[in-house]
Design a protein around this motif. Structure first.
Motif, short mmCIF file in Angstrom:
data_model
loop_
_atom_site.label_atom_id
_atom_site.label_comp_id
_atom_site.label_asym_id
_atom_site.label_seq_id
_atom_site.Cartn_x
_atom_site.Cartn_y
_atom_site.Cartn_z
N ALA A 164 0.70 -1.23 -0.37
CA ALA A 164 0.03 -0.29 -0.16
C ALA A 164 0.61 0.93 -0.49
CB ALA A 164 -1.15 0.24 1.10
N GLU A 211 -6.06 -0.39 1.90
CA GLU A 211 -4.40 -1.16 1.69
C GLU A 211 -5.01 -1.40 -0.09
OE1 GLU A 211 -2.34 -0.80 5.43
OE2 GLU A 211 -2.73 -2.87 5.30
N GLU A 258 -4.61 6.67 4.32
CA GLU A 258 -3.71 5.52 4.44
C GLU A 258 -2.28 7.01 5.12
OE1 GLU A 258 -3.26 3.20 3.95
OE2 GLU A 258 -0.90 2.69 4.61
#
Length: 285
Positions: free
Chosen positions: A9, A135, A204
């Motif tokens: 990711a 992810e 993220e």
């Protein structure tokens, strides 16, 4: 596998930055040092749309696309087009990145802002490892984006014109390619793409004013590993950097993560100076 998912990711985020660098490089043979900052702006717009205004995700995606498209278009008109020297372009885009960092701090502050992922935040168990939906989405979007851009560059006239410009700008102009318009379009489209990707990168990394600076250097490392001008190379380079950074952080310590990335980077360049996906061409003089 949990560590692998996290590394992939992270590598996908770096690949997004490198893809933006490559789109501009293919059309103009220069770099937009503010590309990572455009993704940062996309993340902030995603936060504003999802958290502050409570807009649905598709509307936020369109809003981020429009805002960052406009920012990139203004950057091309103000910081790129008036200049003839490519070295001067590097300086002005670097200045644009500093300007965007400062503007983000003034508008959104210096504290990291959590961006919710529209796909949920429940932990998934896959192949014995645990991963968040964002992810998996980052890796999937990176793969699909590279496949789409590679296919479009060979399928459509616009893609072929960009490839012709990258090979020989003067010859492309003689064949009727509107170079200025394509360069502007490349900057603006790279910006629009960065805006949409902010919806995936923000959950993220958080939306934070230092995000652009943090991503810019690793984006260039990914670009050099894959090869300048190679879209598939950005994906492979990004996944390599992401995995090396995650594994080094886990087994050597966080302070060795960047050192490990640059050790791999130097090793690859010693074996393949032009990158993994670009061949060095010799010309007879």
């Amino acid at each position: 596998m949990t560590l692998i998912f996290g590394g992939l990711a992270l590598g996908a985020v770096y690949a997004f930055v490198a893809i933006g660098y490559n789109i501009v490089f293919i059309s103009s043979k220069t770099f937009n040092f503010a590309q990572a900052q455009l993704i940062m702006i996309g993340s902030f717009v995603a936060y504003t749309g999802l958290v502050t205004l409570h807009l649905p995700a598709p509307v936020v995606a369109l809003l981020a696309l429009a805002v960052v498209f406009t920012v990139a278009a203004i950057e091309e008109r103000v910081a790129i087009r008036p200049l003839k020297d490519p070295h001067a372009v590097l300086v002005t885009t670097l200045g644009a990145s500093v300007l965007l960092d400062g503007a983000a701090q003034l508008i959104w502050g210096t504290q990291p802002l959590p961006v919710p992922f529209f796909g949920g935040d429940g932990v998934l168990t896959i192949l014995g490892g645990r991963a968040y939906p964002v992810e998996l989405a980052l890796v999937a979007v990176a793969v699909l984006l590279v496949l789409l851009l590679t296919w479009a560059s060979k399928r459509f006239v616009l893609g072929l014109a960009l490839l012709a410009m990258s090979e020989d700008r003067e010859a492309a102009m003689l064949r009727g390619v509107n170079v200025r318009r394509l360069v502007f379009g490349s900057f603006a489209c790279a910006g629009a793409l960065a805006g949409v990707l902010g919806l995936f990168v923000g959950p993220e990394t958080y939306a934070v004013a230092t995000l652009g600076t943090a991503l810019a250097l690793k984006g260039f490392v990914v670009l050099a590993i894959g090869g300048f001008g190679s879209i598939p190379g950005t994906l492979v380079g990004g996944l390599i950097v992401g995995l090396v950074e995650a594994l080094a952080s886990r087994y050597l310590g966080g302070e060795f993560a960047t050192i490990a990335v640059f050790a791999v980077f130097i090793t690859i360049l010693m074996a393949r100076p032009a990158g993994l996906f670009v061949r060095t061409r010799e010309r007879a003089v």
